[in-house]
Design an enzyme around this catalytic site. Structure first.
Site: not given
Ligand code: URA
Length: 438
Positions: A86, A187
């Protein structure tokens, strides 16, 4: 005086700089998901968090409470060590579109839950949805079954999985409340821990085009996410990577899908491939495909040059309802009516490409959202971007703008012009991959 569990009392406590307890964080997350908290109360608390911050304990509590706002996927029935990647978000960052099928083609099961456009950055889900028919809203059982069958699935937060992030993400995007270490951390980690991974690789961006511009803040974010991952028994590594110019040569949705296909056909820009391979190596190591970084890199390159990664993407697109013919026929992707080159005003070298100005141009064209309910235009964006260090002759193409009409083209052009600095001396961009946090 409001009851302490009332939204306004929780907002006031954070506004005044207090740390919230697990009950208050629990009440907030439950209220967001149930709709008991109005959007204006939620965004007020988000802004208070941006301004006041959170302690490490609050941040961890928020991440885990958000993770538990829906179901947590159990992928125990899927063989292999499941590893995801991610990014904290950048301009032109389409690495997930290339890396998910590439790692899967090397034998890593990749359960990937991504996000939509956020702030000035694009979103993997919006990019995937530029492919006609592509469905990111798989049910939990469809997701697990697909991962078992083809080794990769790319989905979004749903009513089942991390519904709190779905709501908060959309509100943050439209309320200038993205740039916050605890909110980014919660997040990302809520999604990663809910999707059923065994291990995780993070791409934490720093520089002008990142949410946290300073390297020390990016390092802090990386350390916070790595700590949460490890505390939850998921080996997690983070690479700090520079985001001082757009990654690759395309910024938008369909245009980034095209660049991803090109990358999987062996024609990816050097910077995009460097980041993709660096993250991919750690995915293969964590999945125990090999213990040698050099061998991991060799396997990734072989999967790409032998066409296995592209074949995996084709399989993924078909599995999620998309039209795989787009891989050969880019005309099947959404196309903007106005496609026009921006000429270089002078001869010399590209000394700088400001990622924020390029991101602003993409937003003005309609590639992002002005408010949580607004649609994006998948066809618009910028392509063929010249990179820092490249030579140009006056009149050469600095980039190609894909716009919905002349007025959008003109608005974007006013931002694109100053984004490029051209000078007499060749400058070399700073290294892309900085350090690893483990
Ligand atoms: N990616 C995410 O999933 N959340 C964020 O706040 C920033 C990048």
């Amino acid at each position: 005086m409001a009851n302490p569990v009332f939204p306004q009392a929780i907002i006031a406590r954070k506004r005044d700089g207090h740390a919230l307890g697990p009950d208050e964080i629990g009440s907030f997350v439950r209220g967001v998901v149930s709709g008991e908290w109005a959007d204006y109360q939620t965004t007020a608390l988000l802004m208070a968090i941006v301004l006041r911050g959170m302690t490490p304990e609050e941040t961890t509590c928020l991440a885990l409470t958000m993770m538990r706002s829906g179901l947590v996927a159990d992928l125990g029935g899927v063989a292999g060590i499941k590893v995801d990647k991610h990014s904290t978000g950048g301009v032109g960052d389409k690495v997930s579109l290339i890396l998910a099928p590439l790692a899967a083609a090397c034998g890593v099961p990749v359960p990937m839950m991504s996000g939509r456009a956020l702030g000035h950055t694009g979103g993997t889900l919006d990019k995937l949805e530029a492919i006609p028919g592509f469905r990111v809203g798989l049910s939990l059982s469809e997701y697990a079954a697909q991962l078992q069958r083809i080794g990769v699935a790319m989905i979004g937060q749903t009513a089942e999985l991390v519904p709190a992030d779905r709501k908060l993400y959309a509100l943050r995007d439209a309320s200038a409340t993205v740039e916050s270490l605890p909110l980014i951390c919660a997040s990302i980690m809520s999604k990663k821990l809910a999707e059923g991974i065994d291990a995780l690789v993070l791409d934490v961006k720093f520089g002008r085009g990142a949410f946290l511009k300073e390297k020390v803040r990016a390092r802090e974010l990386a350390a916070a996410m790595v700590a949460i991952g490890r505390a939850m028994g998921k080996p997690t590594r983070a690479l700090l990577t520079s985001m001082d110019q757009p990654l690759g040569r395309a910024v938008g949705n369909a245009v980034e899908v095209v660049e991803s296909f090109e990358a999987l056909k062996g024609r990816g820009p050097a910077d995009l491939m460097e980041v993709t391979y660096a993250l991919g190596v750690h995915m293969l190591l964590l999945a125990r495909i090999t213990a040698s970084p050099a061998e991991a890199r060799r396997r990734l390159e072989a999967a790409l040059t032998e066409g296995r990664a592209l074949a995996k993407f084709r399989q993924l697109i078909a599995a999620q309802g998309g039209d795989p013919r787009v891989i050969e026929d880019y005309a099947r992707l959404p196309r903007a009516p106005v496609v026009r080159a921006v000429p270089a005003p002078a001869t010399g070298y590209v000394v700088d490409v400001d990622p924020m100005a390029i991101a602003r141009a993409a937003l003005l064209l309609g590639a992002g959202r002005g408010n949580a309910a607004a649609p994006i235009d998948p066809a618009v964006g910028l392509a063929d971007l010249k990179k820092t260090g490249e030579a140009v002759i006056a009149g050469d193409r600095l980039c190609t703008v894909h716009a919905r009409d002349d007025s959008h083209f003109d608005a974007a052009l006013a931002t694109i012009g100053p984004a490029f600095e051209i000078g007499p001396k060749r400058s070399v961009p700073a290294p892309l991959i900085d350090e690893m946090i483990e």
